[in-house]
Design a protein around this motif. Structure first.
Motif, short mmCIF file in Angstrom:
data_model
loop_
_atom_site.label_atom_id
_atom_site.label_comp_id
_atom_site.label_asym_id
_atom_site.label_seq_id
_atom_site.Cartn_x
_atom_site.Cartn_y
_atom_site.Cartn_z
N LYS A 2 129.05 156.90 2.39
CA LYS A 2 129.50 155.52 2.42
C LYS A 2 128.30 154.58 2.40
CE LYS A 2 133.86 155.82 2.55
NZ LYS A 2 134.68 155.29 1.55
N ASP A 3 128.55 153.35 2.00
CA ASP A 3 127.52 152.35 2.12
C ASP A 3 127.16 152.14 3.57
OD1 ASP A 3 126.84 151.48 -0.28
OD2 ASP A 3 128.37 149.94 -0.43
N ASP A 4 125.94 151.70 3.81
CA ASP A 4 125.62 151.34 5.18
C ASP A 4 126.27 150.00 5.54
OD1 ASP A 4 124.16 149.68 3.61
OD2 ASP A 4 122.22 150.51 4.14
N ASP A 178 133.43 156.22 -7.80
CA ASP A 178 132.58 155.22 -7.18
C ASP A 178 131.36 155.91 -6.57
OD1 ASP A 178 131.80 152.79 -6.17
OD2 ASP A 178 133.43 152.60 -4.73
N ASP A 179 130.30 155.16 -6.35
CA ASP A 179 129.11 155.68 -5.66
C ASP A 179 128.60 156.95 -6.33
OD1 ASP A 179 129.79 153.64 -3.94
OD2 ASP A 179 130.48 154.94 -2.33
N PHE A 180 128.66 156.99 -7.63
CA PHE A 180 128.34 158.23 -8.33
C PHE A 180 126.89 158.64 -8.05
CE2 PHE A 180 127.25 161.11 -11.78
CZ PHE A 180 128.33 161.98 -11.72
N ILE A 200 127.56 153.94 -11.04
CA ILE A 200 126.29 154.42 -10.48
C ILE A 200 126.04 153.71 -9.15
CG2 ILE A 200 123.80 154.63 -10.85
CD1 ILE A 200 124.37 154.45 -13.87
N ASP A 201 125.79 154.50 -8.13
CA ASP A 201 125.66 153.95 -6.79
C ASP A 201 124.48 152.99 -6.67
OD1 ASP A 201 126.70 154.04 -4.03
OD2 ASP A 201 124.62 154.59 -3.60
N GLN A 202 124.68 151.98 -5.84
CA GLN A 202 123.65 150.96 -5.68
C GLN A 202 122.37 151.50 -5.04
OE1 GLN A 202 126.46 148.31 -3.53
NE2 GLN A 202 124.96 148.29 -1.91
N ALA A 234 126.98 150.05 -13.58
CA ALA A 234 126.00 150.13 -12.48
C ALA A 234 126.35 149.06 -11.45
CB ALA A 234 124.60 149.91 -13.01
N GLU A 235 126.27 149.42 -10.18
CA GLU A 235 126.56 148.43 -9.14
C GLU A 235 125.30 148.09 -8.37
OE1 GLU A 235 129.37 149.67 -6.15
OE2 GLU A 235 128.22 151.44 -5.61
N GLY A 236 125.33 146.96 -7.68
CA GLY A 236 124.18 146.57 -6.86
C GLY A 236 123.02 146.04 -7.66
CA CA Z 1 129.64 152.35 -1.53
#
Ligand code: CA
Ligand code: C2E
Ligand code: CA
Ligand code: CA
Length: 277
Positions: A2-4, A178-180, A200-202, A234-236
């Motif tokens: 998970k994201d922080d 998500d968060d690949f 693609i995960d941030q 791509a995210e982030g």
């Molecule tokens: Ca995430």
């Protein structure tokens, strides 16, 4: 993984160490918040960098608490997942996101996708298919514009997931991992499920300019997606340099603060009016 949840919300303390009592209180509050309709959705634009157009949005839930203000999902999603409250909350998110996307369509904006996060807890329930069918009927959303974002997790029952995913695909929805790059069996999942898109995960995007390893990983994921005929986003994305790198690797869809943070629906509408005008 998970994201922080750090993002711009570090004024809130993280939840993991909270005591049993705090958890119980929080569970009770989440239940009440659902009844009182205190959750709201923000929408983060997804951009086609070749045209600059908004091609979709991702719905991200917040808790609009009467005294504490806007509470980020990292503060309540984990508890909602643990207690099973993610099921009614997730249903509210799905329905509200579809309704909003339809409102934009009815206002005459070009049709665009809406991405909704599903927790694995929702995903491993057979009723999910029935719930989604009802939402499609009620909101009249064209299923090709509804994208479900799933993360790989150890807790997912793979057999149930395959069956549920198959049925969702039959209904015409898009499935995005998500968060690949951060999960457990990414490549195995690609083989098992028919996936439409990778996000693609941030955590990789964040370091592409400083860590050549991360840059190589991102480039490889993009090339692999192209080879497999899977869409990639791509995210982030926060800087022009990151954007230019992604462009140079032929990744043309991005989401991130460089363009827009998650925004209230009215604000999205103003952006759409600018692009239509
Ligand atoms: Ca995430
Ligand atoms: P996620 O699905 O990976 O969502 C992306 C997160 O990254 C969002 O945080 C978003 O605000 C943030 N973000 C977007 N662009 C940037 C950027 O350029 N830089 C940085 N540093 N961050 C960026 P948010 O909204 O706090 O959501 C956190 C997580 O909470 C989500 O991660 C997702 O796992 C979960 N979540 C949010 N809404 C829902 C929901 O409706 N259902 C479920 N099951 N989970 C949700
Ligand atoms: Ca997501
Ligand atoms: Ca993500």
């Amino acid at each position: 993984m998970k994201d922080d949840g750090k993002n711009n919300y570090n004024i809130f303390k993280p939840i993991p160490n909270s005591s049993g009592i705090e958890r119980l209180t929080l569970e009770h509050s989440i239940r009440k918040a659902l009844q009182l309709d205190e959750f709201v959705l923000y929408y983060q634009p997804q951009i086609d960098i070749q045209t600059g157009d908004i091609i979709g949005t991702e719905a991200l839930v917040r808790w609009n608490h009467p005294t504490l203000g806007l509470i980020p999902p990292a503060k309540f999603i984990p508890i909602a997942e643990e207690t099973g409250l993610i099921v009614p909350l997730g249903e509210w998110v799905l329905k509200s996101a579809c309704i909003q996307n339809q409102i934009w369509k009815e206002k005459g904006f070009p049709p665009m996708g809406i991405s909704v996060n599903l927790s694995s807890r929702q995903f491993s329930k057979y009723d999910l298919v029935e719930t989604i069918k009802e939402i499609l009927l009620e909101t009249h959303i064209d299923p090709q514009y509804l994208e479900l974002e799933i993360t790989e997790s150890m807790t997912m029952n793979v057999d149930v997931a395959i069956e549920v995913l198959g049925k969702l695909k039959e209904l015409g929805m898009q499935i995005c991992i998500d968060d690949f790059g951060t999960g457990y069996s990414n490549l195995y999942y690609l083989k098992l499920f028919s996936i439409d898109r990778l996000k693609i995960d941030q955590s990789f995007v964040r370091n592409i300019m400083t860590d050549s390893h991360d840059a190589d990983i991102v480039a490889t994921i993009i090339a692999m997606a192209h080879k497999l005929g899977i869409d990639v986003i791509a995210e982030g994305v926060e800087t022009k340099d990151q954007l230019d790198f992604l462009r140079s690797q032929n990744c043309h869809k991005v989401q991130g603060f460089y363009y827009h943070p998650p925004l209230p629906a009215e604000h999205i509408e103003q952006l759409l009016m600018k692009t239509v005008a």
